[in-house]
Design a protein around this motif. Structure first.
Motif, PDB file in Angstrom:
ATOM      1  N   ALA A  35      90.497  78.220  58.293  1.00 35.51           N
ATOM      2  CA  ALA A  35      91.262  77.309  57.437  1.00 35.51           C
ATOM      3  C   ALA A  35      92.452  78.033  56.806  1.00 35.51           C
ATOM      4  CB  ALA A  35      90.354  76.733  56.354  1.00 35.51           C
ATOM      5  N   LEU A  36      92.230  79.269  56.374  1.00 34.98           N
ATOM      6  CA  LEU A  36      93.312  80.046  55.763  1.00 34.98           C
ATOM      7  C   LEU A  36      94.418  80.350  56.777  1.00 34.98           C
ATOM      8  CD1 LEU A  36      94.424  81.589  53.326  1.00 34.98           C
ATOM      9  CD2 LEU A  36      93.073  83.565  54.059  1.00 34.98           C
ATOM     10  N   LEU A  37      94.046  80.716  58.000  1.00 34.20           N
ATOM     11  CA  LEU A  37      95.032  81.033  59.020  1.00 34.20           C
ATOM     12  C   LEU A  37      95.864  79.807  59.401  1.00 34.20           C
ATOM     13  CD1 LEU A  37      93.034  83.422  61.377  1.00 34.20           C
ATOM     14  CD2 LEU A  37      94.872  84.009  59.789  1.00 34.20           C
ATOM     15  N   LEU A  38      95.236  78.644  59.395  1.00 35.71           N
ATOM     16  CA  LEU A  38      95.993  77.424  59.672  1.00 35.71           C
ATOM     17  C   LEU A  38      97.100  77.234  58.640  1.00 35.71           C
ATOM     18  CD1 LEU A  38      93.277  74.818  60.723  1.00 35.71           C
ATOM     19  CD2 LEU A  38      95.286  75.466  62.043  1.00 35.71           C
ATOM     20  N   LEU A  39      96.775  77.459  57.373  1.00 31.15           N
ATOM     21  CA  LEU A  39      97.776  77.307  56.315  1.00 31.15           C
ATOM     22  C   LEU A  39      98.867  78.372  56.433  1.00 31.15           C
ATOM     23  CD1 LEU A  39      95.448  76.506  53.277  1.00 31.15           C
ATOM     24  CD2 LEU A  39      96.815  74.901  54.612  1.00 31.15           C
ATOM     25  N   ILE A  40      98.470  79.605  56.739  1.00 31.56           N
ATOM     26  CA  ILE A  40      99.450  80.691  56.867  1.00 31.56           C
ATOM     27  C   ILE A  40     100.390  80.446  58.037  1.00 31.56           C
ATOM     28  CG2 ILE A  40      99.701  83.150  57.392  1.00 31.56           C
ATOM     29  CD1 ILE A  40      97.143  83.664  55.835  1.00 31.56           C
ATOM     30  N   SER A  41      99.898  79.792  59.087  1.00 28.88           N
ATOM     31  CA  SER A  41     100.714  79.574  60.288  1.00 28.88           C
ATOM     32  C   SER A  41     101.959  78.738  60.006  1.00 28.88           C
ATOM     33  CB  SER A  41      99.878  78.899  61.377  1.00 28.88           C
ATOM     34  OG  SER A  41      99.637  77.529  61.072  1.00 28.88           O
ATOM     35  N   ILE A  42     101.960  77.982  58.913  1.00 28.21           N
ATOM     36  CA  ILE A  42     103.112  77.160  58.566  1.00 28.21           C
ATOM     37  C   ILE A  42     104.364  78.008  58.380  1.00 28.21           C
ATOM     38  CG2 ILE A  42     104.068  75.644  56.769  1.00 28.21           C
ATOM     39  CD1 ILE A  42     101.218  74.622  56.279  1.00 28.21           C
ATOM     40  N   PHE A  43     104.181  79.242  57.943  1.00 28.46           N
ATOM     41  CA  PHE A  43     105.319  80.090  57.587  1.00 28.46           C
ATOM     42  C   PHE A  43     105.796  80.978  58.739  1.00 28.46           C
ATOM     43  CE2 PHE A  43     102.669  79.324  53.854  1.00 28.46           C
ATOM     44  CZ  PHE A  43     103.580  78.709  53.010  1.00 28.46           C
ATOM     45  N   PHE A  44     105.210  80.815  59.933  1.00 25.34           N
ATOM     46  CA  PHE A  44     105.583  81.636  61.082  1.00 25.34           C
ATOM     47  C   PHE A  44     105.988  80.755  62.258  1.00 25.34           C
ATOM     48  CE2 PHE A  44     102.791  84.307  58.560  1.00 25.34           C
ATOM     49  CZ  PHE A  44     103.451  85.532  58.584  1.00 25.34           C
ATOM     50  N   PRO A  45     106.851  81.275  63.147  1.00 25.91           N
ATOM     51  CA  PRO A  45     107.245  80.486  64.325  1.00 25.91           C
ATOM     52  C   PRO A  45     106.080  80.332  65.294  1.00 25.91           C
ATOM     53  CG  PRO A  45     108.134  82.713  64.458  1.00 25.91           C
ATOM     54  CD  PRO A  45     107.545  82.580  63.084  1.00 25.91           C
ATOM     55  N   TYR A  46     105.962  79.148  65.847  1.00 22.26           N
ATOM     56  CA  TYR A  46     104.920  78.871  66.828  1.00 22.26           C
ATOM     57  C   TYR A  46     105.360  79.220  68.247  1.00 22.26           C
ATOM     58  CZ  TYR A  46     101.671  76.235  63.847  1.00 22.26           C
ATOM     59  OH  TYR A  46     100.738  75.862  62.908  1.00 22.26           O
ATOM     60  N   ILE A 134      97.213  70.238  71.763  1.00 21.33           N
ATOM     61  CA  ILE A 134      98.113  69.131  71.433  1.00 21.33           C
ATOM     62  C   ILE A 134      99.528  69.649  71.199  1.00 21.33           C
ATOM     63  CG2 ILE A 134      98.605  67.338  69.736  1.00 21.33           C
ATOM     64  CD1 ILE A 134      95.582  67.083  69.320  1.00 21.33           C
ATOM     65  N   PHE A 135      99.637  70.784  70.512  1.00 25.73           N
ATOM     66  CA  PHE A 135     100.958  71.364  70.255  1.00 25.73           C
ATOM     67  C   PHE A 135     101.659  71.714  71.561  1.00 25.73           C
ATOM     68  CE2 PHE A 135     103.579  75.167  69.881  1.00 25.73           C
ATOM     69  CZ  PHE A 135     104.516  74.750  68.946  1.00 25.73           C
ATOM     70  N   LEU A 136     100.945  72.365  72.473  1.00 20.99           N
ATOM     71  CA  LEU A 136     101.550  72.754  73.751  1.00 20.99           C
ATOM     72  C   LEU A 136     101.955  71.532  74.568  1.00 20.99           C
ATOM     73  CD1 LEU A 136      99.273  75.740  74.836  1.00 20.99           C
ATOM     74  CD2 LEU A 136     101.648  75.849  74.061  1.00 20.99           C
ATOM     75  N   ALA A 137     101.099  70.505  74.570  1.00 22.96           N
ATOM     76  CA  ALA A 137     101.418  69.296  75.330  1.00 22.96           C
ATOM     77  C   ALA A 137     102.653  68.610  74.762  1.00 22.96           C
ATOM     78  CB  ALA A 137     100.222  68.337  75.309  1.00 22.96           C
ATOM     79  N   ASP A 138     102.757  68.533  73.445  1.00 18.24           N
ATOM     80  CA  ASP A 138     103.907  67.895  72.825  1.00 18.24           C
ATOM     81  C   ASP A 138     105.176  68.720  73.061  1.00 18.24           C
ATOM     82  OD1 ASP A 138     104.852  65.714  70.910  1.00 18.24           O
ATOM     83  OD2 ASP A 138     105.504  67.515  69.840  1.00 18.24           O
ATOM     84  N   PRO A 194      98.399  78.977  65.353  1.00 17.59           N
ATOM     85  CA  PRO A 194      97.020  78.746  64.935  1.00 17.59           C
ATOM     86  C   PRO A 194      96.006  78.992  66.028  1.00 17.59           C
ATOM     87  CG  PRO A 194      98.239  76.686  65.043  1.00 17.59           C
ATOM     88  CD  PRO A 194      99.231  77.797  65.201  1.00 17.59           C
ATOM     89  N   ASP A 195      96.481  79.301  67.239  1.00 16.70           N
ATOM     90  CA  ASP A 195      95.539  79.693  68.278  1.00 16.70           C
ATOM     91  C   ASP A 195      94.738  80.915  67.836  1.00 16.70           C
ATOM     92  OD1 ASP A 195      94.576  79.316  71.004  1.00 16.70           O
ATOM     93  OD2 ASP A 195      95.470  81.268  71.382  1.00 16.70           O
ATOM     94  N   HIS A 196      95.272  81.689  66.868  1.00 12.77           N
ATOM     95  CA  HIS A 196      94.522  82.824  66.333  1.00 12.77           C
ATOM     96  C   HIS A 196      93.242  82.357  65.664  1.00 12.77           C
ATOM     97  CE1 HIS A 196      98.526  84.535  66.857  1.00 12.77           C
ATOM     98  NE2 HIS A 196      97.975  85.719  66.793  1.00 12.77           N
ATOM     99  N   CYS A 197      93.184  81.066  65.305  1.00 14.18           N
ATOM    100  CA  CYS A 197      91.990  80.549  64.630  1.00 14.18           C
ATOM    101  C   CYS A 197      90.891  80.186  65.617  1.00 14.18           C
ATOM    102  CB  CYS A 197      92.345  79.301  63.820  1.00 14.18           C
ATOM    103  SG  CYS A 197      93.619  79.558  62.591  1.00 14.18           S
ATOM    104  N   ARG A 198      91.223  80.055  66.883  1.00 16.09           N
ATOM    105  CA  ARG A 198      90.245  79.544  67.841  1.00 16.09           C
ATOM    106  C   ARG A 198      88.993  80.407  67.953  1.00 16.09           C
ATOM    107  NH1 ARG A 198      92.698  77.167  73.252  1.00 16.09           N
ATOM    108  NH2 ARG A 198      90.555  76.452  73.337  1.00 16.09           N
TER     109      ARG A 198
END
Length: 229
Positions: A35-46, A134-138, A194-198
């Motif tokens: 959950a924390l990593l998902l929130l942190i991912s907002i501040f980094f490029p995907y 979903i992100f990759l497909a979009d 967020p793949d780091h969360c998987r």
């Protein structure tokens, strides 16, 4: 027993929690970290794309965040204008406007799964588990949409074939209608994601939750375009 009790599941006796502390701590740490990593991912490029052209030997880079695009956007849009590709800022406007809210919601669902002592913990974590796909497909959809719907009024549109920039890896493009390769190399690859969360989610995280929060012995119902990350 109410429907809420059925979802949350049975309470674990304090004596059991104290005796098997490690068993119950592991899923809490896994899901909490996810959950924390998902929130942190907002501040980094995907995702990033690097474009090499004769006039830019050092390459141009566009960094895609969940809610914006940064980098050499103006220069890339300037080059794409000649082949009829739309500005990068026009891509995924709805997704970018909702991204922060959706990521926060997914993080809250994953955090909420910590307190659910039933297979519903897996249901709560499912959106976060599917999110990378979903992100990759979009992303691929928008790469396809931009590369195959070129403005016919652009200066070089009549001499360039529609193409799809690479989602991952490297490719040459665009290709002229005569079959010659373009002079630009495109490379796509992931940024922080967020793949780091998987690894913290199913099967490791959710399975740990189900195994630890269900009684032992009881069955569990459900157990050189270069693009880069």
């Amino acid at each position: 027993m109410t429907w809420l009790d059925k979802i949350i599941g049975p309470r674990i006796p304090d004596s059991v929690l104290h005796r098997e502390r490690r068993r119950f701590r592991r899923p809490t740490l896994l899901l909490g970290t996810a959950a924390l990593l998902l929130l942190i991912s907002i501040f980094f490029p995907y995702w990033r794309i690097r474009l090499f052209a004769p006039q830019y030997p050092g390459g141009l880079v566009a960094k895609v965040y969940v809610n914006r695009v940064e980098g050499d956007v103006r220069e890339i849009d300037g080059l794409n204008h000649y082949i009829g590709m739309r500005p990068l800022e026009e891509a995924a406007q709805l997704e970018r406007s909702l991204s922060i809210i959706l990521i926060v919601a997914m993080a809250l669902l994953v955090a909420g799964a910590i307190y659910v002592h039933s297979p519903w913990a897996a249901v709560l974590s499912l959106p976060a588990l599917l999110y990378p796909l979903i992100f990759l497909a979009d992303l691929y959809y928008w790469l396809w949409n931009f590369g195959t719907h070129l403005d016919p009024r652009a200066p070089l549109s009549s001499s360039v074939k529609p193409f799809v920039p690479p989602l991952l890896g490297e490719a040459r493009g665009p290709v002229s209608r005569s079959g010659h390769l373009g002079h630009r190399t495109l490379a796509g690859h992931p940024g922080l994601y967020p793949d780091h969360c998987r690894p913290l989610l199913p099967p490791q995280g959710i399975q740990a939750v189900l195994r630890s929060l269900c009684p032992r012995g009881a069955g569990i119902a459900s157990r050189r375009c270069c693009c880069s990350w």
